[in-house]
Design a protein around this motif. Structure first.
Motif, PDB file in Angstrom:
ATOM      1  N   GLY A  43       0.821  -1.214   0.000  1.00 30.91           N
ATOM      2  CA  GLY A  43       0.000   0.000   0.000  1.00 30.91           C
ATOM      3  C   GLY A  43       0.849   1.256   0.000  1.00 30.91           C
ATOM      4  O   GLY A  43       0.582   2.207  -0.762  1.00 30.91           O
ATOM      5  N   ALA A  44       1.885   1.273   0.832  1.00 28.89           N
ATOM      6  CA  ALA A  44       2.777   2.432   0.873  1.00 28.89           C
ATOM      7  C   ALA A  44       3.518   2.588  -0.456  1.00 28.89           C
ATOM      8  O   ALA A  44       3.699   3.707  -0.951  1.00 28.89           O
ATOM      9  CB  ALA A  44       3.775   2.279   2.020  1.00 28.89           C
ATOM     10  N   GLY A  45       3.915   1.452  -1.044  1.00 31.48           N
ATOM     11  CA  GLY A  45       4.603   1.512  -2.330  1.00 31.48           C
ATOM     12  C   GLY A  45       3.701   2.066  -3.423  1.00 31.48           C
ATOM     13  O   GLY A  45       4.159   2.837  -4.278  1.00 31.48           O
ATOM     14  N   ILE A  46       2.432   1.669  -3.417  1.00 34.04           N
ATOM     15  CA  ILE A  46       1.495   2.174  -4.428  1.00 34.04           C
ATOM     16  C   ILE A  46       1.304   3.676  -4.277  1.00 34.04           C
ATOM     17  O   ILE A  46       1.222   4.416  -5.273  1.00 34.04           O
ATOM     18  CB  ILE A  46       0.155   1.428  -4.327  1.00 34.04           C
ATOM     19  CG1 ILE A  46       0.339  -0.019  -4.802  1.00 34.04           C
ATOM     20  CG2 ILE A  46      -0.931   2.124  -5.154  1.00 34.04           C
ATOM     21  CD1 ILE A  46      -0.889  -0.873  -4.645  1.00 34.04           C
ATOM     22  N   ILE A  47       1.238   4.152  -3.028  1.00 26.97           N
ATOM     23  CA  ILE A  47       1.109   5.602  -2.805  1.00 26.97           C
ATOM     24  C   ILE A  47       2.315   6.332  -3.394  1.00 26.97           C
ATOM     25  O   ILE A  47       2.180   7.349  -4.081  1.00 26.97           O
ATOM     26  CB  ILE A  47       0.967   5.895  -1.302  1.00 26.97           C
ATOM     27  CG1 ILE A  47      -0.375   5.360  -0.787  1.00 26.97           C
ATOM     28  CG2 ILE A  47       1.069   7.397  -1.036  1.00 26.97           C
ATOM     29  CD1 ILE A  47      -0.551   5.485   0.711  1.00 26.97           C
ATOM     30  N   VAL A  48       3.506   5.800  -3.115  1.00 30.95           N
ATOM     31  CA  VAL A  48       4.720   6.401  -3.684  1.00 30.95           C
ATOM     32  C   VAL A  48       4.682   6.325  -5.213  1.00 30.95           C
ATOM     33  O   VAL A  48       5.029   7.286  -5.907  1.00 30.95           O
ATOM     34  CB  VAL A  48       5.971   5.682  -3.137  1.00 30.95           C
ATOM     35  CG1 VAL A  48       7.229   6.178  -3.840  1.00 30.95           C
ATOM     36  CG2 VAL A  48       6.094   5.891  -1.635  1.00 30.95           C
TER      37      VAL A  48
END
Length: 271
Positions: A43-48
């Motif tokens: 999820g954090a990677g997708i936000i980035v």
């Protein structure tokens, strides 16, 4: 009455007892913990990825623009629906996010399986994870810098002298290069696949060399299916790394076989 001496316990027995102390429920709790941590990382990677995806569009369309300019055509790409560009940004962001988060996901997998492994098994597993990521990225780099320019230039040049001019849709172009990039990335995992098969004794160096002609047939068919162009040059460019990787896999299989033989000899001498 004298106490009867107990036989010395091996490291494997000690490790099995330590792992066995964890109940099935404890394993499920640990698995859930690692899955949740991996999903949070994704999820954090997708936000980035979504935050930087617009900047990567220039990088993505670069090979297509070079091919268009080489054939004296307008180097602009177009989207054919109102939400086409937003869809591209979101899709690209999701894929970038997965790539960014993959080391964290693999680290969570490592944390789950490492406690049940011996020291030499941990080194082998770590090498397996690192080599898999490295080969996948090498495949993507080969596709982007070598295969795509050749392939796209052929596709554009094929209709250059005709009455039909290209109007390239950015969404269809993205779908095309996504197949090529991921396809080459997976194909570059061939040595890792041969390594796994060699560990379980499914293939040997002798078997791989003896059946090379069948492997060439499979490589040729795979190149014909995955390569979206009918020209022989692009197909040969696609096949060349696959043949090299096959022989790298033969070397890997030979190393695995030698290590198995050395271990069997050591255990035989110990008895």
């Amino acid at each position: 009455m004298p106490e009867i001496p107990q036989p010395e316990r091996t490291l494997r027995q000690v490790a099995e007892d330590e792992v066995g102390r964890m109940s099935f429920f404890d394993h499920l709790v640990e698995l859930r913990k690692r899955i949740v941590a991996a999903l949070i990382g994704v999820g954090a990677g997708i936000i980035v990825g979504l935050l930087i995806s617009k900047r990567f569009i220039v990088f993505i369309v670069g090979p297509m623009q070079i091919a268009l300019r080489a054939n004296h055509l307008d180097d602009k790409l177009y989207y054919t629906s109102p939400a086409g560009y937003i869809s591209l940004v979101i899709n690209l962001g999701v894929y970038l996010g997965i790539v960014v988060a993959m080391p964290w996901v693999l680290y969570q997998v490592w944390l789950f399986v490492a406690p049940g492994l011996y020291k030499h098994e941990r080194r082998a597993a770590a090498g397996f994870i690192v080599s898999s990521m490295f080969l996948f990225l090498c495949g993507i780099a080969f596709a982007y810098f070598i295969l795509l320019p050749q392939m796209l230039n052929f596709l554009i040049r094929f209709a250059y002298d005709g009455p039909v001019k290209p109007l390239i849709s950015i969404n269809e172009y993205f779908s095309l290069i996504l197949i090529v990039l991921i396809g080459l990335g997976l194909i570059f995992e061939l040595p890792v696949l041969i390594f796994i098969l060699s560990i379980f004794g499914i293939v040997t160096p002798k078997f791989l060399l003896k059946n090379f002609r069948y492997a060439m047939l499979i490589i040729t068919v795979a190149a014909a299916i995955i390569t979206p162009t009918p020209d022989a040059t692009t197909m040969l460019i696609f096949m060349a790394p696959m043949v090299v990787l096959y022989f790298v896999g033969v070397i890997v299989s030979y190393a695995v076989l030698r290590k198995k033989q050395a271990r069997a000899k050591t255990e035989g001498d110990g008895q």
